[in-house]
Write an enzyme that holds these catalytic residues in place. Structure first.
Site, PDB file in Angstrom:
ATOM      1  N   TYR A 119     -56.608 -42.545   9.336  1.00  0.00           N
ATOM      2  CA  TYR A 119     -57.740 -42.025   8.553  1.00  0.00           C
ATOM      3  C   TYR A 119     -58.834 -43.094   8.419  1.00  0.00           C
ATOM      4  O   TYR A 119     -60.024 -42.815   8.627  1.00  0.00           O
ATOM      5  CB  TYR A 119     -57.210 -41.598   7.181  1.00  0.00           C
ATOM      6  CG  TYR A 119     -58.201 -40.912   6.276  1.00  0.00           C
ATOM      7  CD1 TYR A 119     -58.518 -39.567   6.443  1.00  0.00           C
ATOM      8  CD2 TYR A 119     -58.806 -41.597   5.220  1.00  0.00           C
ATOM      9  CE1 TYR A 119     -59.408 -38.936   5.589  1.00  0.00           C
ATOM     10  CE2 TYR A 119     -59.690 -40.971   4.357  1.00  0.00           C
ATOM     11  CZ  TYR A 119     -59.984 -39.635   4.547  1.00  0.00           C
ATOM     12  OH  TYR A 119     -60.871 -38.996   3.701  1.00  0.00           O
TER      13      TYR A 119
ATOM     14  N   SER B 145     -65.925 -41.866   3.704  1.00  0.00           N
ATOM     15  CA  SER B 145     -64.828 -42.132   2.763  1.00  0.00           C
ATOM     16  C   SER B 145     -64.931 -43.566   2.259  1.00  0.00           C
ATOM     17  O   SER B 145     -65.597 -44.401   2.876  1.00  0.00           O
ATOM     18  CB  SER B 145     -63.502 -41.947   3.503  1.00  0.00           C
ATOM     19  OG  SER B 145     -62.425 -42.506   2.796  1.00  0.00           O
TER      20      SER B 145
END
Ligand code: NAP
Ligand code: GCO
Length: 262
Positions: A156, A143
């Site tokens: 996250y 990510s």
């Protein structure tokens, strides 16, 4: 001919986790179109049935499994049914957008479990077979948050930062067995995971985060799952045999850009 050989996945079996829809589906579709046999998993029976229809509509004969990738036993059972896996894509992931001081440790652990521990579990399970057969490819879907943070995504970002380091560690530990482990770092991609960030406001105007991402992306748009197809085929194929421990950011240029001047 030369390019076909370099990027062909004929004779290979790929397992893509969390590939009922979104990025996983697009990655599995790309690997299938390059010649790989596809196995995928997700948790919901409803998602599985719909996905099997969607793969079939694309002319892809995919095998689908109900498997929660955080559960070692379920992963083991699924792998027994699939047999040899040449390409593993650790794609399944979740996000919880909660300010850190309001987030429970339980919620934090759940995100880390799916986004970081599960790639460890799945990779650990396929590596011995890859060693036995002389090599393999592992692709971890990382990510932007493997590099940068923002409000509300502490769990996250911690998991995806960890996944970048798991990628480098698998490359370091098993590169000598002809296993290449690399990551793809998608930018902001239009999928169900990011749908809340794009939802129009009650008055019909654009969500401020939607406008923010478009202005922050040199390409001037959200990514589509299909934007990841080329990177996935490259990292799954012999074209990347001397590429190991890298994260390839497919982000329309976000990480290179300081942002629009006021
Ligand atoms: P998504 O639309 O939410 O799809 C997630 C997929 O994973 C679904 O198929 C879901 O199916 C499955 N899944 C979730 N938890 C699972 C578990 N424990 N075991 C097995 N399957 C599970 O997500 P996406 O946007 O396509 O994202 C895919 C990956 O890319 C994630 O790792 C995400 O963090 C990463 N990513 C996304 C973006 C983005 O902008 N969209 C950007 C960078 C990175 P079930 O619900 O049926 O289990
Ligand atoms: C968010 C987003 C992101 C993206 C993606 C960026 O809330 O900021 O959901 O984290 O999904 O991972 O690369």
């Amino acid at each position: 001919m030369y390019l076909n050989k370099l990027f062909s996945l004929e004779g290979k079996t790929a397992l893509v986790t969390g590939a009922a829809y979104g990025i996983g589906f697009a990655v599995a579709e790309a690997l299938a179109k390059a010649g790989a046999k596809i196995a995928f998993c997700c948790r919901s029976r409803e998602h599985l049935e719909k996905a099997l229809g969607d793969y079939s509509a694309e002319g892809i004969d995919a095998r689908g499994f109900i498997c929660d990738v955080t559960d070692e036993k379920q992963v083991e059972n699924m792998l027994n049914k699939i047999g040899a896996v040449d390409i593993l894509v650790n794609n399944a992931g979740i996000i919880k957008r909660i300010p850190m001081t309001e987030m429970s440790a339980e919620d934090f652990r759940e995100v880390v479990d799916v986004d970081l521990t599960a790639p460890f579990i799945c990779s650990k399970a396929v590596i011995p077979g890859m060693i036995e057969r002389g090599g393999g490819k592992i692709i971890n879907i990382c990510s932007m948050m493997s590099e940068i943070g923002r409000e509300t995504v502490s769990a996250y970002a911690s998991a995806k930062g960890g996944l970048k380091m798991l990628t480098k560690n698998i490359a370091s530990e098993y590169g000598g067995f002809n296993i290449q482990c690399n990551g793809i770092g998608p930018g902001y991609i239009a999928t169900p995971q990011t749908a809340p960030l794009r939802e129009p406001l009650p008055d019909g105007s654009r969500h401020p985060f939607d406008s923010f991402i478009i202005s922050k992306t040199p390409a001037g748009r959200w990514g589509e799952p299909g934007d990841l197809a080329g990177a996935a085929v490259f990292l799954a194929s012999r074209a990347s045999d001397f590429v190991n421990g890298q994260i390839l950011y497919v982000d329309g240029g976000i990480l290179a850009y300081v942002g629009k001047q006021p």
